[in-house]
Design an enzyme around this catalytic site. Structure first.
Site, short mmCIF file in Angstrom:
data_model
loop_
_atom_site.label_atom_id
_atom_site.label_comp_id
_atom_site.label_asym_id
_atom_site.label_seq_id
_atom_site.Cartn_x
_atom_site.Cartn_y
_atom_site.Cartn_z
N PRO A 51 -0.28 4.98 7.57
CA PRO A 51 -0.63 3.40 7.35
C PRO A 51 -2.08 2.61 7.05
O PRO A 51 -2.22 2.22 8.14
CB PRO A 51 0.54 2.38 7.40
CG PRO A 51 1.27 3.41 8.59
CD PRO A 51 0.31 4.87 9.08
N HIS A 52 -1.98 2.18 6.28
CA HIS A 52 -3.34 1.16 5.75
C HIS A 52 -3.37 -0.07 5.25
O HIS A 52 -2.37 0.66 4.08
CB HIS A 52 -4.97 2.19 5.99
CG HIS A 52 -5.26 2.79 4.83
ND1 HIS A 52 -3.77 4.33 4.51
CD2 HIS A 52 -5.27 2.76 4.01
CE1 HIS A 52 -4.56 4.33 3.79
NE2 HIS A 52 -4.89 4.46 2.88
N CYS A 53 -4.40 -0.75 5.02
CA CYS A 53 -4.68 -1.22 3.97
C CYS A 53 -5.72 -2.35 4.12
O CYS A 53 -6.44 -2.46 4.64
CB CYS A 53 -2.96 -2.65 4.20
SG CYS A 53 -2.57 -3.72 5.23
N ARG A 99 0.81 -1.35 -0.32
CA ARG A 99 0.41 0.02 0.02
C ARG A 99 1.19 1.45 -0.34
O ARG A 99 0.80 2.37 -0.56
CB ARG A 99 -0.83 -0.18 1.26
CG ARG A 99 -1.61 0.99 1.31
CD ARG A 99 -2.46 1.63 0.25
NE ARG A 99 -3.20 3.24 0.55
CZ ARG A 99 -2.72 4.29 0.19
NH1 ARG A 99 -1.54 4.38 -0.76
NH2 ARG A 99 -3.17 5.35 -0.07
#
Length: 89
Positions: free
Chosen positions: A67-69, A52
């Site tokens: 941060p993410h996914c 990501r």
């Protein structure tokens, strides 16, 4: 209804975490999540976060990033909050 305390638990909220680099910080996020959520594997979470991040930085500047996914093995939203010892840009 999904409640915030099930998404962000005290065990996934850490302060003064050594970071050093973006990669190390993402590894720490993945480790914290995998340790607290048995159905998720650390390496899978880490790889998804890195993938990501390669699409575009999740950093806002001033040492702040989200941060993410998406994780196929997760049936509900999961998060971790880490305050690093030193900001990473």
């Amino acid at each position: 209804m999904i409640r915030l305390e099930t998404i962000l638990t005290p065990g996934r909220s850490l302060v003064n975490v050594p970071g050093g680099s973006k990669k190390r910080a993402l590894e720490k996020v993945a480790t914290v999540i995998a340790d607290q959520v048995p159905e998720l594997e650390m390496q899978d979470v880490f790889e998804k976060l890195v993938a990501r991040e390669k699409l575009g930085s999740t950093g806002f500047g001033n040492g702040i990033a989200i941060p993410h996914c998406r994780l196929e093995g997760s049936s509900a939203p999961v998060s971790a909050l880490l305050h690093l010892e030193a900001p990473i840009d």
